[in-house]
Each structure stands twice: as structure tokens, then as C-alpha cells.
Design a protein around this motif. Structure first.
Motif, PDB file in Angstrom:
ATOM      1  N   UNK A 128     -70.990 -49.818   4.020  1.00 15.95           N
ATOM      2  CA  UNK A 128     -69.759 -50.442   3.510  1.00 15.95           C
ATOM      3  C   UNK A 128     -68.532 -49.782   4.143  1.00 15.95           C
ATOM      4  N   UNK A 129     -68.574 -48.464   4.302  1.00 13.32           N
ATOM      5  CA  UNK A 129     -67.469 -47.738   4.947  1.00 13.32           C
ATOM      6  C   UNK A 129     -67.271 -48.228   6.379  1.00 13.32           C
ATOM      7  N   UNK A 130     -68.378 -48.351   7.126  1.00  8.21           N
ATOM      8  CA  UNK A 130     -68.286 -48.812   8.515  1.00  8.21           C
ATOM      9  C   UNK A 130     -67.753 -50.249   8.565  1.00  8.21           C
ATOM     10  N   UNK A 131     -68.251 -51.089   7.659  1.00 12.61           N
ATOM     11  CA  UNK A 131     -67.795 -52.487   7.612  1.00 12.61           C
ATOM     12  C   UNK A 131     -66.275 -52.543   7.413  1.00 12.61           C
ATOM     13  N   UNK A 132     -65.761 -51.753   6.475  1.00  6.30           N
ATOM     14  CA  UNK A 132     -64.309 -51.744   6.218  1.00  6.30           C
ATOM     15  C   UNK A 132     -63.545 -51.262   7.439  1.00  6.30           C
ATOM     16  N   UNK A 133     -64.064 -50.191   8.063  1.00  7.21           N
ATOM     17  CA  UNK A 133     -63.323 -49.578   9.171  1.00  7.21           C
ATOM     18  C   UNK A 133     -63.302 -50.477  10.400  1.00  7.21           C
ATOM     19  N   UNK A 134     -64.368 -51.251  10.612  1.00  6.78           N
ATOM     20  CA  UNK A 134     -64.461 -52.065  11.829  1.00  6.78           C
ATOM     21  C   UNK A 134     -63.416 -53.179  11.864  1.00  6.78           C
ATOM     22  N   UNK A 135     -62.787 -53.489  10.720  1.00  4.29           N
ATOM     23  CA  UNK A 135     -61.710 -54.490  10.748  1.00  4.29           C
ATOM     24  C   UNK A 135     -60.516 -53.999  11.567  1.00  4.29           C
ATOM     25  N   UNK A 136     -60.407 -52.665  11.760  1.00  6.93           N
ATOM     26  CA  UNK A 136     -59.291 -52.122  12.549  1.00  6.93           C
ATOM     27  C   UNK A 136     -59.767 -51.322  13.754  1.00  6.93           C
ATOM     28  N   UNK A 137     -61.000 -51.558  14.184  1.00 10.00           N
ATOM     29  CA  UNK A 137     -61.542 -50.829  15.343  1.00 10.00           C
ATOM     30  C   UNK A 137     -61.964 -51.815  16.426  1.00 10.00           C
ATOM     31  N   UNK A 138     -62.204 -51.275  17.607  1.00 13.69           N
ATOM     32  CA  UNK A 138     -62.642 -52.109  18.734  1.00 13.69           C
ATOM     33  C   UNK A 138     -64.097 -51.884  19.097  1.00 13.69           C
ATOM     34  N   UNK A 139     -64.781 -51.016  18.351  1.00 11.24           N
ATOM     35  CA  UNK A 139     -66.176 -50.751  18.677  1.00 11.24           C
ATOM     36  C   UNK A 139     -66.716 -49.639  17.792  1.00 11.24           C
ATOM     37  N   UNK A 140     -67.997 -49.353  17.964  1.00 14.83           N
ATOM     38  CA  UNK A 140     -68.670 -48.350  17.138  1.00 14.83           C
ATOM     39  C   UNK A 140     -69.582 -47.516  18.034  1.00 14.83           C
ATOM     40  N   UNK A 141     -69.495 -46.209  17.860  1.00 12.26           N
ATOM     41  CA  UNK A 141     -70.371 -45.296  18.608  1.00 12.26           C
ATOM     42  C   UNK A 141     -70.975 -44.319  17.607  1.00 12.26           C
ATOM     43  N   UNK A 142     -72.295 -44.086  17.704  1.00 13.53           N
ATOM     44  CA  UNK A 142     -73.014 -43.248  16.734  1.00 13.53           C
ATOM     45  C   UNK A 142     -73.707 -42.095  17.451  1.00 13.53           C
ATOM     46  N   UNK A 143     -73.591 -40.905  16.864  1.00 11.19           N
ATOM     47  CA  UNK A 143     -74.365 -39.731  17.303  1.00 11.19           C
ATOM     48  C   UNK A 143     -75.146 -39.224  16.091  1.00 11.19           C
ATOM     49  N   UNK A 144     -76.448 -39.010  16.282  1.00 13.89           N
ATOM     50  CA  UNK A 144     -77.299 -38.505  15.203  1.00 13.89           C
ATOM     51  C   UNK A 144     -77.437 -37.004  15.325  1.00 13.89           C
ATOM     52  N   UNK A 145     -77.265 -36.328  14.196  1.00 21.65           N
ATOM     53  CA  UNK A 145     -77.166 -34.874  14.182  1.00 21.65           C
ATOM     54  C   UNK A 145     -77.935 -34.385  12.956  1.00 21.65           C
ATOM     55  N   UNK A 146     -77.964 -33.107  12.726  1.00 20.02           N
ATOM     56  CA  UNK A 146     -78.631 -32.609  11.536  1.00 20.02           C
ATOM     57  C   UNK A 146     -78.078 -31.250  11.123  1.00 20.02           C
ATOM     58  N   UNK A 147     -78.950 -30.363  10.553  1.00 24.65           N
ATOM     59  CA  UNK A 147     -80.381 -30.420  10.423  1.00 24.65           C
ATOM     60  C   UNK A 147     -81.081 -30.976  11.669  1.00 24.65           C
ATOM     61  N   UNK A 148     -82.286 -31.471  11.431  1.00 26.55           N
ATOM     62  CA  UNK A 148     -83.036 -32.080  12.506  1.00 26.55           C
ATOM     63  C   UNK A 148     -83.175 -33.576  12.220  1.00 26.55           C
ATOM     64  N   UNK A 149     -82.456 -34.410  12.974  1.00 27.80           N
ATOM     65  CA  UNK A 149     -82.427 -35.844  12.643  1.00 27.80           C
ATOM     66  C   UNK A 149     -83.758 -36.553  12.835  1.00 27.80           C
ATOM     67  N   UNK A 150     -84.632 -36.035  13.720  1.00 23.21           N
ATOM     68  CA  UNK A 150     -85.905 -36.744  13.927  1.00 23.21           C
ATOM     69  C   UNK A 150     -86.812 -36.664  12.713  1.00 23.21           C
ATOM     70  N   UNK A 151     -86.484 -35.799  11.736  1.00 21.60           N
ATOM     71  CA  UNK A 151     -87.230 -35.775  10.480  1.00 21.60           C
ATOM     72  C   UNK A 151     -86.937 -37.016   9.647  1.00 21.60           C
ATOM     73  N   UNK A 152     -85.897 -37.750  10.024  1.00 20.47           N
ATOM     74  CA  UNK A 152     -85.442 -38.912   9.237  1.00 20.47           C
ATOM     75  C   UNK A 152     -85.442 -40.180  10.081  1.00 20.47           C
ATOM     76  N   UNK A 153     -86.474 -40.388  10.867  1.00 20.40           N
ATOM     77  CA  UNK A 153     -86.483 -41.550  11.754  1.00 20.40           C
ATOM     78  C   UNK A 153     -86.355 -42.887  11.006  1.00 20.40           C
TER      79      UNK A 153
END
Length: 447
Positions: A128-153
Motif C-alpha cells: 500500500x505504501x508503494x502504491x501511494x508513493x508511485x503516484x508521484x514517482x517515475x519508477x521503482x527500484x528494489x534492493x533485497x537486504x537483511x539479515x540474510x534475505x535468501x532465508x525469505x525467498x
């Protein structure tokens, strides 16, 4: 016409060549020593009349930004560029930690290693946060981090697919994503799955050859991890774009280069990028490692020695420095946030914790507290051009004050957290020149 304040002139090859580098434009020029007096004269008196070869030198200096129009104030231009890059906020960039838990027990980890996985209600709130923010953005970029993110595939899979749907809804671009992982679980099958989900790049850390790496980056049961990570890197290098981060401190500085030699022997070096990075103490979690950490100038020397050792072995890794895009770190950009497993927002992943001291907001509310606003404004107001030493520094365009989080730790300082180029620019320009001119028959990837 006047000389740029960001010109650097370094004598190399026993003075036979003068290497000219401009930290604002990134241009590099090779000047034979017999021509240097003419070039020096042009830089000192660019508005004089020159003919013949001198005229061609003048044109080259103009083209490379070593000479600029009188009306150009490059410091003001940097200030405008930095402000523009911060405020445009056209791409929402999120570093998401689906968990702070990890399967490793590294002795220098700055995180608390506590906490569970991101819950379904928090995932819904994040969407929902991303949906709201994208009304004023030109794109979306994601980086997965942790902890160890591969534990949460499964969480990564669900959110990546939902993010793709949201960008289609808003008719925006979902840029290729990245994952920062210890690499232990990143086998070929997982790499193919991540690529299918739009995660195209992975950063994996090695701390030296097997004996060194396994003494510090081990599983919770104490077993080593080096062999499995190396096998995984060889398997996934053709699937994902791989950056290998080699952490350096005083205890492993003399063996870090051996990792690169090993990657060469496994015929994977030409498929990966290598980054040498300092281990730094961050907060109370890793306060006991301070004595083995390099300061900035010491790390610059260590980096120079490492690149020289590699070049002596025919391995070319050092590159000419590139000017910053105006902001040295995404943490000071308007549209950049780190998201914790509990949905709290931070500006730097080194702040990431379940402790609320450095939160700048959360994904559940648009009304941050006074403390959260103060934390946010501290990053937004970080301005190296307001610091006297940074303002006059000749490497400012390739540094821009360095790490904002480190700079904010010193509110009364006259400079930021300088990059290593401030201390070793001449030596690394020399090495980069040697690397660029090494034999083309060298089988290793050049820079």
C-alpha cells in the motif's frame, strides 16, 4: 577561459609522462614530458594566442574540461546538481530487509541479528505504501537486504510479483533489482528464480582465502562457508550480474588479493566485478572490532598495495575514478528508504535495527513523530559544500563528502567522511594507467 579547479597533474613512468585527470569531468589525458611545458603554459595563460601543435593541445584541454569558460563556477554547478539529484525523487528506491535473522555469525556484523520475518500484514502495508508513493514517482527500484534475505525467498517472490503489478498499474518501470546476500544459499536454481522475478544482480561477500574467510564468516554452528560460496559463485556468475565485495581490515589486509587470484584460477574472474571495502565499526554491536579497523588514510594505503600486488600478477582491477552523480549516497535522496521487517523506515542500512532511535517513519502512517522527522531532516540537510574543507577540496566531485551517515556522526567537523581517492589519487591514477595499457593478450578483464 580559465583552468578548472579540479585539475590533477601527476608525473608517472619516472617523469616521462604527465597524467592529467579532471575530477569534475572524469577526463584523462596523457602528456609526454617534452610537451608538458607547453601544456602548463596553456593552463596558466589560456587566453593567449596559440598556433600549430599548441592550438591542438588547447582544444584537447577544452574538450576534456581542463579549461572552462570564465563564467562557469564549478562549485555552484555541483551544488545545483546535488540539490537536483536529491529532490527529483523520480525513482522510488527501497532497500527491503524481509528479516534481520541470518544463518551466519560474523564477528563484525553491525546488525542485532534478532527479529522474525516480515509478516503478511506488514507486506500488505508495504504494498500500500508503494502504491501511494508511485503516484508521484517515475519508477521503482528494489534492493533485497537483511539479515540474510535468501532465508525469505517466498516473501521476495510474492513482493516482487506484486511490485511488478503495481508498476504496470501506474505505467511505470520496475528497474532490475539487486540482492545483497552472503551467497551460502544462492545456488543456480535460486539465481534463475531471482532473475525470473526481476532481480538481476547480487552482491556476495568474501573476506579472504578459505582459512581467513572461514575464521570470520561462519555458520552459527561454527562450520566454514567459503567452499560452498565459491562453488555457488561459479554456478551463478553466468545467470546474475555478480559483484564480489572483499572486506578488508588490519587482520586480513595481506591476503585479500588472494581471493582474486583464486577467482582467476576458477575461471570466473572475467564474469564478476570486484570491490574492496573497509570493515568499519558501526554502533555498539561491533564496537569490539575498532582496533582492527583501518582509518580512511590507512585503508587508502592498503587499497593501493592490494591493486599493485594484483597488477604485478597481471590482474587488472583498478579503474580511473568517475565523478559522483551529485549525491554520493542514496540515503540523502528524497525517494530512498530502507524498510525493516517490522515496516519501519530508515535512510541508511547501517541504521537498520529494531531500535527506534534512527527511524525516519514507517509504512503504516504518513505522520512521522518529531524524532523521526529530526532523523529525516538530518539526512536531507547533509551538505558537504557547506563544510569548509569539502568546499575547497580538489576531489570533491568524486567524493561529495563521502558517507553521509559517517559525516553526521561528526556534526562539528569541517569535512565529511572522505573517500580514499583523497589520500591515494596519484598512486591509483598511475596504477589505472598501467592497467589500461597492459598487454591486450592478458586474459583477465581490464577496467
Amino acid at each position: 577561459m580559465k583552468a578548472s579547479r579540479y585539475n590533477h597533474l601527476c608525473a608517472i613512468r619516472n617523469g616521462r609522462i604527465i597524467l592529467a585527470y579532471n575530477s569534475y569531468s572524469g577526463a584523462v589525458a596523457e602528456i609526454e614530458s617534452e610537451n608538458y611545458p607547453v601544456v602548463r603554459k596553456i593552463l596558466d595563460a589560456p587566453n593567449a594566442v596559440y598556433e600549430g601543435e599548441a592550438a591542438s593541445f588547447l582544444q584537447c584541454l577544452r574538450d576534456g574540461g581542463f579549461l572552462i569558460p570564465d563564467g562557469i563556477d564549478q562549485r555552484s554547478a555541483l551544488r545545483v546538481k546535488a540539490r537536483s539529484d536529491r529532490l527529483e525523487g523520480t525513482i522510488l528506491t527501497l532497500t527491503i530487509a524481509p528479516t534481520l535473522a541470518c544463518n551466519f555469525s560474523c564477528d563484525y556484523c553491525f546488525e542485532s541479528r534478532t527479529g522474525g520475518r516480515m509478516s503478511e500484514p506488514t507486506q500488505e502495508a508495504l504494498l500500500a505504501f508503494v502504491d501511494r508513493y508511485l503516484y508521484r514517482a517515475d519508477g521503482l527500484r528494489i534492493c533485497w537486504f537483511g539479515g540474510e534475505p535468501t532465508l525469505c525467498l517466498p516473501i521476495i517472490e510474492r513482493l516482487q510479483r506484486e511490485f511488478a503489478e503495481l508498476t504496470r498499474k501506474h505505467r511505470l518501470t520496475l528497474y532490475p533489482g539487486m540482492i545483497i546476500t552472503n551467497g551460502y544459499l544462492l545456488d543456480a536454481a535460486m539465481a534463475r528464480q531471482l532473475k525470473e522475478l526481476g532481480v538481476a544482480q547480487a552482491q556476495v561477500t568474501l573476506d579472504g582465502p578459505r582459512s581467513v574467510h572461514d575464521s570470520r564468516r561462519k555458520l552459527k554452528n561454527g562450520r566454514g562457508t567459503f567452499d560452498r560460496i565459491l562453488d555457488n559463485l561459479c554456478a551463478v556468475a553466468g545467470i546474475l550480474k555478480i559483484n564480489i565485495r572483499i572486506n578488508i581490515d588490519k587482520d586480513n589486509v595481506d591476503s585479500a588479493y588472494e581471493v582474486v587470484e583464486l577467482l582467476q584460477s576458477r575461471q570466473v574472474l572475467d564474469k564478476v566485478n570486484i570491490t574492496f571495502a573497509p570493515i568499519t565499526p558501526s554502533g555498539s554491536v561491533c564496537s569490539d572490532i575498532i582496533e582492527r579497523c583501518h582509518d580512511n588514510e590507512e585503508f587508502a594505503g592498503a587499497l593501493t598495495r592490494t591493486y599493485r600486488r594484483l597488477l604485478e600478477r597481471g590482474i587488472r582491477q583498478v579503474t580511473f575514478p568517475r565523478p559522483s552523480s551529485g549525491a554520493a549516497c542514496g540515503a540523502i535522496a528524497e525517494g530512498y528508504f530502507v524498510v525493516s521487517p517490522t515496516g519501519h523506515l530508515f535512510k541508511c542500512w547501517e541504521d537498520l535495527s529494531l531500535d527506534g532511535a534512527k527511524w525516519v517513519g514507517d509504512i503504516f502512517s504518513s505522520q512521522p513523530s518529531e524524532q523521526q522527522l529530526a532523523n529525516l531532516r538530518a539526512y536531507q540537510s547533509w551538505q558537504p559544500l557547506g563544510l569548509t574543507e569539502c568546499r575547497d577540496c580538489s576531489v570533491l566531485p568524486i567524493c561529495m563528502g563521502g558517507c553521509p551517515a559517517r559525516g553526521l556522526e561528526k556534526p562539528s567537523a569541517t569535512c565529511g567522511s572522505c573517500v580514499t581517492w583523497k589520500h591515494n589519487l596519484g598512486e591509483l591514477l598511475d596504477l589505472a594507467y598501467a592497467s589500461a595499457n597492459a598487454s591486450p593478450s592478458n586474459p583477465n578483464r581490464g577496467s
